[in-house]
Write a protein that holds these residues in place. Structure first.
Motif, mmCIF file in Angstrom:
data_model
loop_
_atom_site.group_PDB
_atom_site.id
_atom_site.type_symbol
_atom_site.label_atom_id
_atom_site.label_comp_id
_atom_site.label_asym_id
_atom_site.label_seq_id
_atom_site.Cartn_x
_atom_site.Cartn_y
_atom_site.Cartn_z
ATOM 1 N N CYS A 42 5.430 -11.488 26.279
ATOM 2 C CA CYS A 42 4.572 -12.601 25.847
ATOM 3 C C CYS A 42 5.394 -13.837 25.505
ATOM 4 N N PHE A 43 6.527 -13.640 24.841
ATOM 5 C CA PHE A 43 7.384 -14.778 24.488
ATOM 6 C C PHE A 43 7.943 -15.443 25.741
ATOM 7 N N ALA A 44 8.349 -14.618 26.718
ATOM 8 C CA ALA A 44 8.894 -15.192 27.948
ATOM 9 C C ALA A 44 7.832 -15.991 28.708
ATOM 10 N N ARG A 45 6.615 -15.446 28.756
ATOM 11 C CA ARG A 45 5.546 -16.169 29.446
ATOM 12 C C ARG A 45 5.204 -17.474 28.730
ATOM 13 N N ARG A 46 5.190 -17.436 27.405
ATOM 14 C CA ARG A 46 4.883 -18.658 26.649
ATOM 15 C C ARG A 46 5.976 -19.704 26.841
ATOM 16 N N ARG A 47 7.210 -19.233 26.877
ATOM 17 C CA ARG A 47 8.326 -20.177 27.059
ATOM 18 C C ARG A 47 8.264 -20.803 28.453
ATOM 19 N N THR A 48 7.902 -19.995 29.449
ATOM 20 C CA THR A 48 7.785 -20.528 30.808
ATOM 21 C C THR A 48 6.681 -21.567 30.895
ATOM 22 N N ARG A 49 5.552 -21.316 30.238
ATOM 23 C CA ARG A 49 4.459 -22.288 30.237
ATOM 24 C C ARG A 49 4.876 -23.592 29.547
#
Length: 232
Positions: free
Chosen positions: A201-208
């Protein structure tokens, strides 16, 4: 004076008796691996039922390394079923039950070493040594006198009953320890899953967030005076 020859019946009875003894010895079945003597009759039929009622299995599948019953009824002598129970005969000492998961794990849990029959390690039989220690402790001692000197006021029968209860409590504690170990593994796995989920979830949020910043930079660059002049 003539002697009568021995009767044919007397001569032939000895070989017949010897033959019957040999046949009986050859037909005697060895003790079932991991099964207590009290439960051997339960495993005598050709088709054996699982103790939890989940099904049944033919006798040829007993201790075949595959778990057919959810409670491990069919695998008392192997580590295929974690819920199974292995019986240590411990000749000369106190018998005990172990979880089948510790069978052939290269650790000698039974004092007779019967739980490590295929692990490749040699377990010395310490059952007799424990019995010898008990005998040495009892030499020159009168158990009744010891109890009277302590002032407890119990007889030997009460002491034996207490010892049996102590052994039962020890077995219950060992079972509880095994269950706690299994529960600990479940908790560790759940924590690992939670950490992995949070990381994704953190990686996806950072990518967004990075993508959003990139889009904003493009918009700012498109509205800058230099870009407006180039368009004109």
């Amino acid at each position: 004076m003539t002697t009568q020859p021995p009767s044919r019946r007397q001569v032939s009875s000895a070989p017949a008796t010897l033959f019957l003894l040999l046949v009986g010895a050859a037909g005697a079945a060895p003790p079932l691996l991991g099964v207590s003597p009290q439960d051997e009759a339960y495993f005598a039929p050709a088709v054996i039922a699982c103790r939890d009622g989940s099904g049944s299995f033919p006798k040829r599948r007993l201790n075949d390394g595959y778990c057919d019953c959810s409670d491990g009824t069919d695998e008392p002598g192997t580590s295929a079923c974690p819920e199974g129970k292995f019986y240590c005969r411990n000749a000369g000492d106190t018998p005990r039950f172990l979880f089948s998961s510790v069978v052939n794990d290269k650790i000698c849990d039974c004092c007779d070493g019967s739980d490590e029959y295929e692990s490749g390690i040699h377990c010395p039989n310490t059952c007799r040594n424990r019995n010898d220690v008990r005998k040495d402790d009892d030499v020159g001692m009168n158990r009744k006198d010891v109890i009277k000197d302590d002032g407890v006021g119990r007889n030997i029968k009460d002491v034996t009953k207490d010892n049996d209860l102590g052994r039962k409590h020890t077995l219950d504690i060992e079972d509880l320890i095994q269950k706690l170990r299994g529960l600990r593994m479940v908790v560790i796995i759940e924590i690992g899953l939670v950490i992995c989920t949070c990381a994704v979830c953190f990686a996806r949020r950072r990518t967004r967030t990075r993508r959003r910043h990139y889009i904003l930079k493009l918009l700012e660059a498109s509205h800058s005076p230099r870009m407006m002049g180039n368009w004109r």
